[in-house]
Design a protein around this motif. Structure first.
Motif, mmCIF file in Angstrom:
data_model
loop_
_atom_site.group_PDB
_atom_site.id
_atom_site.type_symbol
_atom_site.label_atom_id
_atom_site.label_comp_id
_atom_site.label_asym_id
_atom_site.label_seq_id
_atom_site.Cartn_x
_atom_site.Cartn_y
_atom_site.Cartn_z
ATOM 1 N N ASN A 39 -8.460 -51.532 -7.949
ATOM 2 C CA ASN A 39 -8.686 -51.491 -9.396
ATOM 3 C C ASN A 39 -8.802 -52.894 -9.990
ATOM 4 O O ASN A 39 -9.605 -53.120 -10.903
ATOM 5 N N GLU A 40 -8.028 -53.812 -9.464
ATOM 6 C CA GLU A 40 -8.089 -55.193 -9.960
ATOM 7 C C GLU A 40 -9.453 -55.812 -9.665
ATOM 8 O O GLU A 40 -10.089 -56.406 -10.537
ATOM 9 N N LEU A 41 -9.925 -55.647 -8.442
ATOM 10 C CA LEU A 41 -11.211 -56.233 -8.050
ATOM 11 C C LEU A 41 -12.388 -55.567 -8.751
ATOM 12 O O LEU A 41 -13.360 -56.227 -9.102
ATOM 13 N N LEU A 42 -12.282 -54.260 -8.970
ATOM 14 C CA LEU A 42 -13.367 -53.519 -9.614
ATOM 15 C C LEU A 42 -13.246 -53.520 -11.136
ATOM 16 O O LEU A 42 -14.043 -52.863 -11.832
ATOM 17 N N GLN A 43 -12.260 -54.217 -11.644
ATOM 18 C CA GLN A 43 -12.034 -54.334 -13.103
ATOM 19 C C GLN A 43 -11.830 -52.966 -13.739
ATOM 20 O O GLN A 43 -12.345 -52.670 -14.813
ATOM 21 N N LEU A 44 -11.027 -52.139 -13.074
ATOM 22 C CA LEU A 44 -10.736 -50.809 -13.559
ATOM 23 C C LEU A 44 -9.343 -50.691 -14.179
ATOM 24 O O LEU A 44 -8.951 -49.612 -14.607
ATOM 25 N N GLY A 45 -8.611 -51.780 -14.172
ATOM 26 C CA GLY A 45 -7.242 -51.742 -14.680
ATOM 27 C C GLY A 45 -7.158 -51.544 -16.190
ATOM 28 O O GLY A 45 -8.095 -51.708 -16.920
ATOM 29 N N GLN A 67 -0.395 -46.701 -3.706
ATOM 30 C CA GLN A 67 -0.350 -47.475 -4.948
ATOM 31 C C GLN A 67 -0.685 -48.941 -4.706
ATOM 32 O O GLN A 67 -1.357 -49.579 -5.526
ATOM 33 N N GLU A 68 -0.253 -49.465 -3.579
ATOM 34 C CA GLU A 68 -0.554 -50.866 -3.223
ATOM 35 C C GLU A 68 -2.065 -51.067 -3.078
ATOM 36 O O GLU A 68 -2.646 -52.019 -3.637
ATOM 37 N N ILE A 69 -2.710 -50.170 -2.345
ATOM 38 C CA ILE A 69 -4.154 -50.272 -2.132
ATOM 39 C C ILE A 69 -4.902 -50.023 -3.437
ATOM 40 O O ILE A 69 -5.874 -50.712 -3.756
ATOM 41 N N GLU A 70 -4.443 -49.047 -4.214
ATOM 42 C CA GLU A 70 -5.104 -48.694 -5.462
ATOM 43 C C GLU A 70 -5.068 -49.849 -6.461
ATOM 44 O O GLU A 70 -6.053 -50.135 -7.140
ATOM 45 N N ARG A 71 -3.926 -50.508 -6.561
ATOM 46 C CA ARG A 71 -3.813 -51.653 -7.484
ATOM 47 C C ARG A 71 -4.812 -52.741 -7.114
ATOM 48 O O ARG A 71 -5.456 -53.323 -7.995
ATOM 49 N N ARG A 72 -4.936 -53.018 -5.827
ATOM 50 C CA ARG A 72 -5.853 -54.059 -5.367
ATOM 51 C C ARG A 72 -7.305 -53.687 -5.681
ATOM 52 O O ARG A 72 -8.077 -54.503 -6.207
ATOM 53 N N SER A 83 -14.512 -45.194 -0.902
ATOM 54 C CA SER A 83 -15.630 -45.864 -1.575
ATOM 55 C C SER A 83 -15.122 -47.010 -2.435
ATOM 56 O O SER A 83 -15.655 -48.125 -2.391
ATOM 57 N N LYS A 84 -14.096 -46.748 -3.220
ATOM 58 C CA LYS A 84 -13.532 -47.794 -4.083
ATOM 59 C C LYS A 84 -13.042 -48.986 -3.264
ATOM 60 O O LYS A 84 -13.249 -50.143 -3.643
ATOM 61 N N GLN A 85 -12.398 -48.705 -2.153
ATOM 62 C CA GLN A 85 -11.880 -49.799 -1.317
ATOM 63 C C GLN A 85 -13.008 -50.673 -0.776
ATOM 64 O O GLN A 85 -12.913 -51.908 -0.798
ATOM 65 N N PHE A 86 -14.080 -50.028 -0.294
ATOM 66 C CA PHE A 86 -15.176 -50.815 0.260
ATOM 67 C C PHE A 86 -15.903 -51.590 -0.829
ATOM 68 O O PHE A 86 -16.265 -52.754 -0.644
ATOM 69 N N TRP A 87 -16.135 -50.957 -1.961
ATOM 70 C CA TRP A 87 -16.806 -51.662 -3.048
ATOM 71 C C TRP A 87 -15.942 -52.805 -3.565
ATOM 72 O O TRP A 87 -16.473 -53.854 -3.939
#
Length: 499
Positions: free
Chosen positions: A493-499, A486-491, A94-98
Motif C-alpha cells: 500500500n505504501e509503494l502503490l500510494q494506497l494508504g 499485514q506486514e506485506i499489505e502495509r509495504r 497482483s498488488k505485491q508485484f505491481w
C-alpha cells in the motif's frame, strides 16, 4: 503509439498485449534476465481490447463486494466465503508485484493505474438483508476482511454512498463497506510493464501485427505473423508461446491443433455502460457498489455503480448491460468470428449449451432490445433519483465465455479464468472471464510454475520470485498469518500510494 521492435527466434512469444501477457512477460524477464521475449499485438496501440480502461469495470476484484463469490450453503443456510478469501489473496499477489515494479523502477506513477476506492455491497428486501448480514459475519471473521463494516442504518449508508438513498422508498436495505478496495486501470499497468520490457535486451514489442497461424515443430512453435501496415507475412520461432489474445485466443488454439483444445467453444457477449459526466452527481459518489443479481439474469450479470478514474478524469459508470454480437474482439474482431469458430469437435457442445441455457439466450435478446428507459429502470434500483438526461450509453469490451466439456457435459465457464497448456508445456492459452485481470499475476505465476518450473528450482530463482511477490510460497489465508499479511499489505500500500 505504434511499436515495431522485433526479436527473431526468441525464447518466448506472447500473443496479445493485455494485462495477462504484460504481467507474464515482466515476471519472466525479471525471473530470468537472459530470456528473449517477443510480444505481438493486432491493434495499433497496446492493451486496447479487454484490458482497456473503458472496456471493463476496473474493479480490483478482491472478493470484498461481489456477492457472486459468496453463495448460500443449501444445507444449512450459511454463506460460503471461501471463494472470496481465495480471490482476495490472488489479487494481493497482483498488488505485491505491481508494488515491486514501482520500487524497482520498472513503472512510475502508480496512481495512473491504481486508486484507493471503497468497495460496497448493497442489497434490498428482507431476504437479501439477512443474507448480507450472514455474509458479513462470515467474512469479517477472517483477517482479510476484519475492517469490513455492515449497516442497515439509512443515514450511515447515505454517508457511504448518497446516491443510493436519493428518493429511495421504505424497503429494507443493507450495505457492507471496506475502504481497502481499489479502482484499477488494467490498460495503463499493461502499457507501463510492456514499455519497460521493450527497453530490455533481447525483447521486442510489435503492434499492428496479427498472428495468423501456429505450427508445432521440433524447436517449439513456428508463428506466422502478418504486418497489417505493409501487408507482409513473416515467420518466427519460439520455444514457448503464450496466447493471451482475449477473444482471439480460441481461434489460435484451434489452429495450433493441440488435443487439450478439442471440443472448446466460445460464446461472445458484448458489453455496454451507462456513463455520467455531470460533475455534481459524480462528486457525490466515491465507491464501487455491487448489488444483488437481477431477476432472471445469469450470474455474470450483476449490476454495479462505479466511480472510475479514466483519462485523468473522475466519472461514473453503471452496468454492465449485455449486447448480442458474433465478434470475439471489440476493435479487431469480425462478425464471422463466432460462425468460423464452430468446428466438428465443438458443434455438439455448442448446440447443447444453446438448448440448456435458454435463460441466457432470453436474457441476451432482452438486453439487446432494451430502450434507454429500460436501462434507466435498472439504474433506479441503485440510484432512484437518476435522470435520463445525465446518462449516455457507450459500448465496452467483448467477453467470450469459454464453453467446454466437463465430465461429458457442456458448460459455460461463468467465472474464473482457465489456462490451457499442452502436454510438453510449450504453449499455454488463457480462457475465461471475471475476475481475470485482477488476479492476472496469480494466473501467470501458475503458468510459470507449470512451464518454467526449472527457474524456480534454484536458490537464485526462488529469491527473485520472493523479492517480486513476497508471499508467493506462503499461505496468507491460514490462521496465524495475520501479522505476516499485514506486514506485506502495509509495504504494498505504501509503494502503490494506497494508504
Amino acid at each position: 503509439m505504434p511499436h515495431s521492435t522485433h526479436i527473431q527466434n526468441p525464447d518466448v512469444i506472447l500473443i496479445g498485449s493485455g494485462v495477462m501477457s504484460a504481467n507474464l512477460a515482466a515476471l519472466l524477464k525479471r525471473l530470468e534476465p537472459s530470456l528473449s521475449i517477443q510480444v505481438y499485438e493486432v491493434t495499433e496501440e497496446l492493451a486496447q481490447e479487454s484490458s482497456h480502461g473503458w472496456n471493463n469495470a476496473g474493479t480490483g476484484h478482491a472478493g470484498i463486494c461481489e456477492l457472486s463469490y459468496t453463495p448460500t450453503h443449501e444445507a444449512d443456510g450459511t454463506v460460503k466465503v471461501g471463494k472470496a478469501i481465495e480471490i482476495f489473496e490472488q489479487f494481493d499477489h497482483s498488488k505485491q508485484f505491481w508494488a515491486y515494479a514501482v520500487a524497482s523502477g520498472m513503472v512510475e506513477k502508480p496512481r495512473e493505474f491504481i486508486t484507493p476506492l471503497p468497495h460496497i455491497s448493497f442489497v434490498h428486501g428482507e431476504k437479501m438483508v439477512a443474507y448480507l448480514k450472514a455474509r458479513y459475519e462470515g467474512m469479517a471473521a477472517h483477517h482479510f476482511f476484519k475492517e469490513m463494516e455492515f449497516s442497515t442504518d439509512r443515514d450511515k449508508i447515505r454517508s457511504w454512498a448518497p446516491l443510493l438513498l436519493d428518493k429511495r422508498g421504505d424497503v429494507p436495505i443493507a450495505a457492507t463497506k471496506m475502504d481497502a478496495g481499489t479502482d484499477v486501470n488494467f490498460g495503463n499497468i499493461s502499457r507501463k510493464l510492456l514499455g519497460w520490457l521493450e527497453k530490455q535486451a533481447g525483447c521486442g514489442v510489435a503492434t499492428n501485427h496479427r498472428v495468423t497461424n501456429l505450427t508445432k515443430n521440433d524447436q517449439g512453435w513456428e508463428v506466422e505473423v502478418k504486418d497489417l501496415v505493409s501487408g507482409a507475412t513473416h515467420h518466427n520461432n519460439a520455444k514457448f508461446v503464450f496466447v493471451g489474445a482475449g477473444g482471439g485466443s480460441l481461434g489460435l488454439l484451434q489452429k495450433a491443433d493441440i488435443p487439450e483444445a478439442k471440443g472448446l467453444g466460445g460464446f461472445p457477449i458484448g458489453g455496454q455502460w451507462l456513463v455520467c459526466d455531470n460533475p455534481e452527481i459524480v462528486a457525490q459518489h466515491e465507491a464501487k457498489v455491487y448489488g444483488q443479481p437481477l431477476d432472471s439474469a445469469p450470474t455474470m450479470a450483476v449490476p454495479h455503480l462505479d466511480t472510475r478514474y479514466l483519462d485523468g478524469k473522475k466519472t461514473l459508470l453503471f452496468g454492465p448491460f449485455a449486447a448480442w454480437t458474433t465478434k470475439f474482439l471489440h476493435k479487431k474482431g469480425s462478425y464471422l468470428d463466432l460462425p468460423l469458430s464452430v468446428k466438428p469437435d465443438n458443434l455438439a457442445t455448442l448446440i447443447k449449451i444453446g438448448l440448456s441455457n435458454m435463460p441466457l439466450v432470453k436474457y441476451l435478446v432482452q438486453q439487446g432490445t432494451q430502450s434507454m428507459d429500460d436501462r434507466m429502470e435498472v439504474l433506479h434500483v441503485f440510484y432512484p433519483g437518476a435522470k435520463t438526461e445525465d446518462w449516455k450509453l457507450i459500448d465496452a469490451g467483448i467477453r467470450v465465455q469459454a464453453i467446454k466439456k466437463t465430465d461429458g457435459e457442456a458448460g459455460i465457464v461463468h467465472y474464473g479464468t482457465e489456462v490451457i497448456t499442452n502436454e510438453d508445456k510449450s504453449i499455454s492459452a488463457l480462457l475465461g472471464a471475471s475476475p481475470g485481470a485482477s488476479v492476472s499475476v496469480n494466473i501467470v505465476m501458475e503458468v510459470i510454475k507449470k512451464c518454467f518450473g526449472h527457474l524456480l528450482e534454484t536458490a537464485e530463482g526462488k529469491a527473485r520470485m520472493k523479492e517480486m511477490i513476497p508471499s508467493w510460497d506462503e499461505d496468507l489465508k491460514k490462521p496465524g498469518m495475520e501479522g505476516r499479511y499485514q506486514e506485506i499489505e502495509r509495504r504494498s500500500n505504501e509503494l502503490l500510494q494506497l494508504g
